[in-house]
Design an enzyme around this catalytic site. Structure first.
Site, mmCIF file in Angstrom:
data_model
loop_
_atom_site.group_PDB
_atom_site.id
_atom_site.type_symbol
_atom_site.label_atom_id
_atom_site.label_comp_id
_atom_site.label_asym_id
_atom_site.label_seq_id
_atom_site.Cartn_x
_atom_site.Cartn_y
_atom_site.Cartn_z
ATOM 1 N N ASP A 154 -8.028 -5.148 -0.760
ATOM 2 C CA ASP A 154 -8.469 -5.966 -1.901
ATOM 3 C C ASP A 154 -8.163 -7.447 -1.743
ATOM 4 O OD1 ASP A 154 -7.419 -3.139 -3.589
ATOM 5 O OD2 ASP A 154 -9.483 -3.872 -3.644
ATOM 6 N N HIS A 198 0.858 -1.202 0.000
ATOM 7 C CA HIS A 198 0.000 0.000 0.000
ATOM 8 C C HIS A 198 0.882 1.235 0.000
ATOM 9 C CE1 HIS A 198 -3.195 2.815 1.081
ATOM 10 N NE2 HIS A 198 -4.003 1.877 0.638
HETATM 11 C C1 SDX Z 1 -5.871 0.231 -3.313
HETATM 12 O O1 SDX Z 1 -4.068 4.643 -2.127
HETATM 13 C C2 SDX Z 1 -5.082 4.047 -1.598
HETATM 14 O O2 SDX Z 1 -5.606 4.406 -0.550
HETATM 15 C C3 SDX Z 1 -5.618 2.894 -2.429
HETATM 16 C C4 SDX Z 1 -6.705 2.037 -1.780
HETATM 17 C C5 SDX Z 1 -7.986 2.816 -1.584
HETATM 18 O O3 SDX Z 1 -8.768 2.433 -0.680
HETATM 19 O O4 SDX Z 1 -8.249 3.740 -2.385
HETATM 20 O O5 SDX Z 1 -6.251 1.548 -0.533
HETATM 21 C C6 SDX Z 1 -7.065 0.851 -2.656
HETATM 22 O O6 SDX Z 1 -5.546 0.596 -4.397
HETATM 23 C C7 SDX Z 1 -5.082 -0.797 -2.552
HETATM 24 C C8 SDX Z 1 -3.838 -1.313 -3.365
HETATM 25 C C9 SDX Z 1 -4.350 -2.387 -4.353
HETATM 26 N N1 SDX Z 1 -3.246 -2.761 -5.269
HETATM 27 C C10 SDX Z 1 -2.659 -3.980 -5.173
HETATM 28 O O7 SDX Z 1 -2.914 -4.799 -4.317
HETATM 29 C C11 SDX Z 1 -1.643 -4.247 -6.282
HETATM 30 C C12 SDX Z 1 -0.412 -4.920 -5.698
HETATM 31 N N2 SDX Z 1 0.292 -3.898 -4.862
HETATM 32 C C13 SDX Z 1 1.273 -3.145 -5.505
HETATM 33 O O8 SDX Z 1 1.274 -2.991 -6.866
HETATM 34 C C14 SDX Z 1 1.835 -2.000 -4.672
HETATM 35 O O9 SDX Z 1 2.040 -2.452 -3.400
HETATM 36 C C15 SDX Z 1 1.036 -0.722 -4.620
HETATM 37 C C16 SDX Z 1 0.679 -0.221 -5.994
HETATM 38 C C17 SDX Z 1 -0.196 -0.874 -3.827
HETATM 39 C C18 SDX Z 1 1.912 0.305 -3.951
HETATM 40 O O10 SDX Z 1 2.932 0.516 -4.861
HETATM 41 P P1 SDX Z 1 4.238 1.295 -4.505
HETATM 42 O O11 SDX Z 1 3.957 2.384 -3.532
HETATM 43 O O12 SDX Z 1 4.951 1.644 -5.785
HETATM 44 O O13 SDX Z 1 5.051 0.180 -3.735
HETATM 45 P P2 SDX Z 1 6.360 0.557 -3.074
HETATM 46 O O14 SDX Z 1 7.118 1.558 -3.854
HETATM 47 O O15 SDX Z 1 6.037 0.899 -1.654
HETATM 48 O O16 SDX Z 1 7.189 -0.807 -3.195
HETATM 49 C C19 SDX Z 1 8.277 -0.946 -2.362
HETATM 50 C C20 SDX Z 1 8.893 -2.274 -2.739
HETATM 51 C C21 SDX Z 1 9.323 -2.359 -4.223
HETATM 52 O O17 SDX Z 1 10.422 -3.253 -4.256
HETATM 53 P P3 SDX Z 1 11.935 -2.610 -4.251
HETATM 54 O O18 SDX Z 1 12.051 -1.794 -5.499
HETATM 55 O O19 SDX Z 1 12.046 -1.801 -2.957
HETATM 56 O O20 SDX Z 1 12.839 -3.847 -4.232
HETATM 57 O O21 SDX Z 1 7.955 -3.330 -2.542
HETATM 58 C C22 SDX Z 1 7.753 -3.992 -3.769
HETATM 59 C C23 SDX Z 1 8.145 -3.038 -4.868
HETATM 60 O O22 SDX Z 1 8.539 -3.758 -6.041
HETATM 61 N N3 SDX Z 1 6.332 -4.312 -3.841
HETATM 62 C C24 SDX Z 1 5.837 -5.524 -4.113
HETATM 63 C C25 SDX Z 1 4.451 -5.389 -3.998
HETATM 64 N N4 SDX Z 1 4.139 -4.124 -3.679
HETATM 65 C C26 SDX Z 1 5.306 -3.460 -3.585
HETATM 66 N N5 SDX Z 1 6.459 -6.687 -4.428
HETATM 67 C C27 SDX Z 1 5.621 -7.752 -4.657
HETATM 68 N N6 SDX Z 1 4.266 -7.703 -4.568
HETATM 69 C C28 SDX Z 1 3.665 -6.550 -4.242
HETATM 70 N N7 SDX Z 1 2.333 -6.492 -4.152
#
Ligand code: SDX
Length: 392
Positions: free
Chosen positions: A328, A271
């Site tokens: 989700d 998140h």
């Molecule tokens: C919603 O914003 C809100 O409030 C949204 C929401 C709402 O109510 O409106 O809460 C609803 O959208 C919830 C999120 C739903 N999306 C997903 O579940 C999709 C999977 N999650 C990701 O794509 C991701 O976690 C995000 C998009 C939610 C957040 O993305 P960020 O902010 O770009 O993640 P980050 O930069 O904090 O990531 C840090 C690290 C990275 O690795 P490094 O480069 O540090 O090595 O964590 C990794 C990312 O690659 N990472 C994941 C991951 N999420 C982040 N690795 C594997 N699986 C994941 N799900």
């Protein structure tokens, strides 16, 4: 918790804003709507009460809630010509694309919703869209199933009527199931608002040009569609189904999620704000258990989800990156138990988020916020002289 985050005065041009609607504390997993905790609201309120609270700032008295409900019901008919637009879509069209188009099209049928200069006009537009949106959601589903597009029963509660409009069939009497009504009420409350997330920011910035409420909402629906945002609930179920088809091999998908060369991410995890647990995920997980138990459903998908969550919560990659299940991750399991098809899951997210989008749009308009105009850090070319094509 409860600390005030001060924003640089320049924030007005960055797309950030001041808001009094929802408070999030990502470090401590705190979510409050107008000061009330999400845990209390999910437990003690119903969705229409929470919609009123988000939009107008106070929990309604009985008289206020009865009037709100009555005013919404008085607008619950949708111009029949909207069906002609729906008919133009192929059955294969994604419901979020259909819903965004129909919501935008409402402006053509109800033009008074465009330039709302008085609170009364604003109120009329708000009750109009709260009334008509569930009809559009139901018709979008029914069109896919080749069912007649008609209405439910205005004597029912808001959420009961949503389920009836979605699932009633000419071939059988529709039976209200209180377990499903309560579960949907809770899910819609948990999705109702979430501060300045991607789709809400889209609604605010579209509305800041004084585009009408309905078209601003349509832009929010489009933004919510993406698999990194609201589309994640559909992507979670598809991921869990793939793991099930793969013999439940969660370790393989955990490895893919950690492989930097693999674009796969563990859907429903991580998140932008919550760097600890998502309080909504905790509530939905308990509700999923309850609903499946009460309905006597033994869904292997829930077991796979729990196994995956347990593994991820013990895995250094996820722990180091503070990745936890989000809203989700478990919601689709309940939608599935309700008989909602997976391609409609994000539509259900939009149905829940509707009052939050409305509240944020109304706040932005009442505060006479300037048109949204984020700035940039220019990283392109410095000045260059034009070259004729012969010299390129
Ligand atoms: C919603 O914003 C809100 O409030 C949204 C929401 C709402 O109510 O409106 O809460 C609803 O959208 C919830 C999120 C739903 N999306 C997903 O579940 C999709 C999977 N999650 C990701 O794509 C991701 O976690 C995000 C998009 C939610 C957040 O993305 P960020 O902010 O770009 O993640 P980050 O930069 O904090 O990531 C840090 C690290 C990275 O690795 P490094 O480069 O540090 O090595 O964590 C990794 C990312 O690659 N990472 C994941 C991951 N999420 C982040 N690795 C594997 N699986 C994941 N799900």
């Amino acid at each position: 918790t409860g600390g005030v985050i001060t924003l640089d005065p320049g924030y007005k041009n960055t797309g950030s804003c001041e808001s009094a609607i929802t408070f999030l504390d990502g470090e401590n997993g705190v979510l409050r709507y107008r000061g009330y905790s999400i845990e209390e609201l999910a437990e003690k309120a119903d969705f229409l009460e929470v919609a009123y609270l988000l939009i107008f700032g106070e929990l309604p008295t009985k008289e206020q809630l009865d009037k709100f409900d009555k005013d919404i019901k008085s607008h619950s008919v949708v111009d029949d010509d909207i069906k002609k637009i729906l008919d133009a879509f192929p059955k294969s069209a994604h419901p979020m694309g259909v819903l965004s188009s129909l919501t935008s099209a409402l402006t053509a049928f109800y033009p008074t919703s465009v330039d709302v200069t008085s609170e009364e006009q604003m109120y009329n537009s708000i009750v109009r869209i709260l009334a008509k949106f569930p009809v559009l959601v139901a018709w979008t589903l029914r069109k896919k199933h080749g069912l007649p597009l008609d209405y439910g029963d205005n004597k029912l509660s808001y959420v009961e009527n949503i389920l009836k409009m979605m699932f009633k069939s000419p071939s059988s009497d529709y039976e209200q199931n209180p377990i499903l009504v309560n579960a949907l009420d809770k899910l819609l409350i948990l999705h109702a608002d979430h501060e300045q997330n991607c789709s809400t920011s889209t609604v605010r910035i579209a509305g800041s040009s004084h585009a009408g409420l309905f078209v601003s909402l349509a832009s929010g629906i489009s933004a919510l569609w993406g698999p990194l945002h609201g589309g994640a609930n559909q992507a979670v179920l598809e991921m869990l189904e793939a793991i099930k088809a793969d013999g439940g091999d969660t370790k393989k998908y955990m490895a893919k999620a950690k492989d930097k060369n693999d674009p796969f991410r563990l859907m429903g995890f991580g998140h932008r704000v919550y760097k600890n647990f998502d309080p909504r995920a905790k509530i939905i997980k308990a509700a999923a258990d309850e609903v499946l138990n009460d309905l006597g459903i033994d869904d292997p998908i829930l077991d796979i989800a729990k196994g995956l969550a347990k593994e991820a919560l013990e895995d250094p990659y996820f722990i180091d990156r503070k990745l936890y299940p989000n809203v989700d991750f478990y919601s689709g399991i309940i939608y599935r138990a309700m008989g909602i098809p997976v391609e409609m899951f994000t539509v259900m997210f939009a149905l829940g988020r509707l009052p939050g989008w409305i509240a944020q749009w109304r706040e932005m308009r009442l505060r006479n916020e300037p048109i949204g105009r984020p700035r940039q850090l220019y990283i392109g070319e410095t000045l260059r002289e034009f070259k004729t094509i012969e010299k390129r």
